[in-house]
Write a protein that holds these residues in place. Sequence first.
Motif, PDB file in Angstrom:
ATOM      1  N   VAL A 176      44.106  41.264  41.265  1.00 58.75           N
ATOM      2  CA  VAL A 176      45.555  41.409  41.165  1.00 58.75           C
ATOM      3  C   VAL A 176      45.841  42.654  40.332  1.00 58.75           C
ATOM      4  CG1 VAL A 176      47.707  40.334  40.419  1.00 58.75           C
ATOM      5  CG2 VAL A 176      45.854  38.914  41.283  1.00 58.75           C
ATOM      6  N   TYR A 177      46.702  43.536  40.872  1.00 57.50           N
ATOM      7  CA  TYR A 177      47.045  44.787  40.205  1.00 57.50           C
ATOM      8  C   TYR A 177      48.540  44.848  39.941  1.00 57.50           C
ATOM      9  CZ  TYR A 177      42.446  46.475  41.589  1.00 57.50           C
ATOM     10  OH  TYR A 177      41.095  46.624  41.742  1.00 57.50           O
ATOM     11  N   CYS A 178      48.898  45.380  38.767  1.00 59.55           N
ATOM     12  CA  CYS A 178      50.289  45.638  38.416  1.00 59.55           C
ATOM     13  C   CYS A 178      50.343  47.057  37.860  1.00 59.55           C
ATOM     14  CB  CYS A 178      50.793  44.625  37.389  1.00 59.55           C
ATOM     15  SG  CYS A 178      52.536  44.831  36.981  1.00 59.55           S
ATOM     16  N   ASP A 179      51.149  47.912  38.459  1.00 62.89           N
ATOM     17  CA  ASP A 179      51.255  49.323  38.067  1.00 62.89           C
ATOM     18  C   ASP A 179      49.897  50.016  38.084  1.00 62.89           C
ATOM     19  OD1 ASP A 179      54.005  49.196  37.730  1.00 62.89           O
ATOM     20  OD2 ASP A 179      53.837  48.617  35.624  1.00 62.89           O
ATOM     21  N   GLY A 180      49.073  49.670  39.043  1.00 59.15           N
ATOM     22  CA  GLY A 180      47.775  50.305  39.203  1.00 59.15           C
ATOM     23  C   GLY A 180      46.685  49.793  38.280  1.00 59.15           C
ATOM     24  N   GLN A 181      47.001  48.840  37.426  1.00 55.28           N
ATOM     25  CA  GLN A 181      46.008  48.305  36.500  1.00 55.28           C
ATOM     26  C   GLN A 181      45.563  46.923  36.944  1.00 55.28           C
ATOM     27  OE1 GLN A 181      48.005  48.343  32.699  1.00 55.28           O
ATOM     28  NE2 GLN A 181      47.149  50.344  32.182  1.00 55.28           N
ATOM     29  N   HIS A 182      44.257  46.697  36.897  1.00 54.67           N
ATOM     30  CA  HIS A 182      43.702  45.382  37.230  1.00 54.67           C
ATOM     31  C   HIS A 182      44.059  44.430  36.097  1.00 54.67           C
ATOM     32  CE1 HIS A 182      40.355  42.398  37.161  1.00 54.67           C
ATOM     33  NE2 HIS A 182      40.753  42.283  38.412  1.00 54.67           N
ATOM     34  N   ILE A 183      44.772  43.330  36.434  1.00 53.07           N
ATOM     35  CA  ILE A 183      45.223  42.422  35.385  1.00 53.07           C
ATOM     36  C   ILE A 183      44.550  41.057  35.424  1.00 53.07           C
ATOM     37  CG2 ILE A 183      47.431  43.496  34.934  1.00 53.07           C
ATOM     38  CD1 ILE A 183      48.707  41.540  36.873  1.00 53.07           C
ATOM     39  N   MET A 184      44.127  40.620  36.599  1.00 53.75           N
ATOM     40  CA  MET A 184      43.460  39.325  36.682  1.00 53.75           C
ATOM     41  C   MET A 184      42.745  39.185  38.023  1.00 53.75           C
ATOM     42  SD  MET A 184      46.567  36.621  37.383  1.00 53.75           S
ATOM     43  CE  MET A 184      47.712  37.318  36.227  1.00 53.75           C
ATOM     44  N   THR A 185      41.936  38.159  38.132  1.00 58.82           N
ATOM     45  CA  THR A 185      41.230  37.840  39.369  1.00 58.82           C
ATOM     46  C   THR A 185      41.580  36.409  39.754  1.00 58.82           C
ATOM     47  OG1 THR A 185      39.436  39.317  38.724  1.00 58.82           O
ATOM     48  CG2 THR A 185      38.963  37.745  40.469  1.00 58.82           C
ATOM     49  N   VAL A 186      41.960  36.227  41.016  1.00 65.13           N
ATOM     50  CA  VAL A 186      42.347  34.912  41.530  1.00 65.13           C
ATOM     51  C   VAL A 186      41.712  34.704  42.895  1.00 65.13           C
ATOM     52  CG1 VAL A 186      44.557  34.875  40.298  1.00 65.13           C
ATOM     53  CG2 VAL A 186      44.448  35.807  42.605  1.00 65.13           C
ATOM     54  N   SER A 187      41.906  33.536  43.463  1.00 69.35           N
ATOM     55  CA  SER A 187      41.483  33.268  44.837  1.00 69.35           C
ATOM     56  C   SER A 187      42.691  33.441  45.750  1.00 69.35           C
ATOM     57  CB  SER A 187      40.940  31.858  44.976  1.00 69.35           C
ATOM     58  OG  SER A 187      39.767  31.712  44.229  1.00 69.35           O
ATOM     59  N   SER A 188      42.483  34.065  46.916  1.00 74.38           N
ATOM     60  CA  SER A 188      43.604  34.337  47.807  1.00 74.38           C
ATOM     61  C   SER A 188      43.101  34.619  49.217  1.00 74.38           C
ATOM     62  CB  SER A 188      44.382  35.550  47.288  1.00 74.38           C
ATOM     63  OG  SER A 188      45.402  35.907  48.181  1.00 74.38           O
ATOM     64  N   THR A 189      44.037  34.719  50.132  1.00 67.06           N
ATOM     65  CA  THR A 189      43.702  35.110  51.501  1.00 67.06           C
ATOM     66  C   THR A 189      43.701  36.624  51.653  1.00 67.06           C
ATOM     67  OG1 THR A 189      46.018  34.928  52.160  1.00 67.06           O
ATOM     68  CG2 THR A 189      44.607  32.994  52.510  1.00 67.06           C
ATOM     69  N   GLY A 223      52.473  38.884  31.870  1.00 64.14           N
ATOM     70  CA  GLY A 223      52.174  39.851  30.811  1.00 64.14           C
ATOM     71  C   GLY A 223      53.246  40.892  30.604  1.00 64.14           C
ATOM     72  N   ASN A 224      54.149  41.091  31.577  1.00 64.82           N
ATOM     73  CA  ASN A 224      55.207  42.080  31.381  1.00 64.82           C
ATOM     74  C   ASN A 224      56.609  41.525  31.646  1.00 64.82           C
ATOM     75  OD1 ASN A 224      55.322  41.955  34.178  1.00 64.82           O
ATOM     76  ND2 ASN A 224      54.990  44.119  34.514  1.00 64.82           N
ATOM     77  N   HIS A 225      56.719  40.234  31.889  1.00 61.73           N
ATOM     78  CA  HIS A 225      58.033  39.624  32.121  1.00 61.73           C
ATOM     79  C   HIS A 225      58.681  39.310  30.775  1.00 61.73           C
ATOM     80  CE1 HIS A 225      61.109  36.769  33.317  1.00 61.73           C
ATOM     81  NE2 HIS A 225      60.993  37.255  34.539  1.00 61.73           N
ATOM     82  N   PRO A 226      59.949  39.698  30.578  1.00 63.50           N
ATOM     83  CA  PRO A 226      60.615  39.488  29.290  1.00 63.50           C
ATOM     84  C   PRO A 226      60.617  38.033  28.813  1.00 63.50           C
ATOM     85  CG  PRO A 226      61.938  40.906  30.672  1.00 63.50           C
ATOM     86  CD  PRO A 226      60.805  40.408  31.516  1.00 63.50           C
TER      87      PRO A 226
END
Length: 76
Positions: A22-35, A46-49
């Motif tokens: 999972v990337y936010c603003d080009g930075q890898h923030i976490m790893t999850v399971s997905s399709t 991490g960036n939500h007020p």
Amino acid sequence: MQNDNNMAKKNIHPKWFKESKVYCDGQHIMTVSSTKEKLNVDIWSGNHPFFTGSQRIIDTEGRVERFMKKYNIKNN
């Protein structure tokens, strides 16, 4: 009598990635399971007020003050 193994359709499920990045603003923030192998998000905890504690209440026309006074809530 029908065999239950023949009831389920084969090859209808998408490929499952156990370690999708999972990337936010080009930075890898976490790893999850997905399709999907790579997920791009705009907002995450991490960036939500709300979660970072930087959320502010915008008072328009004294509504917050009236609410606080009505329910006898003391402002910190």
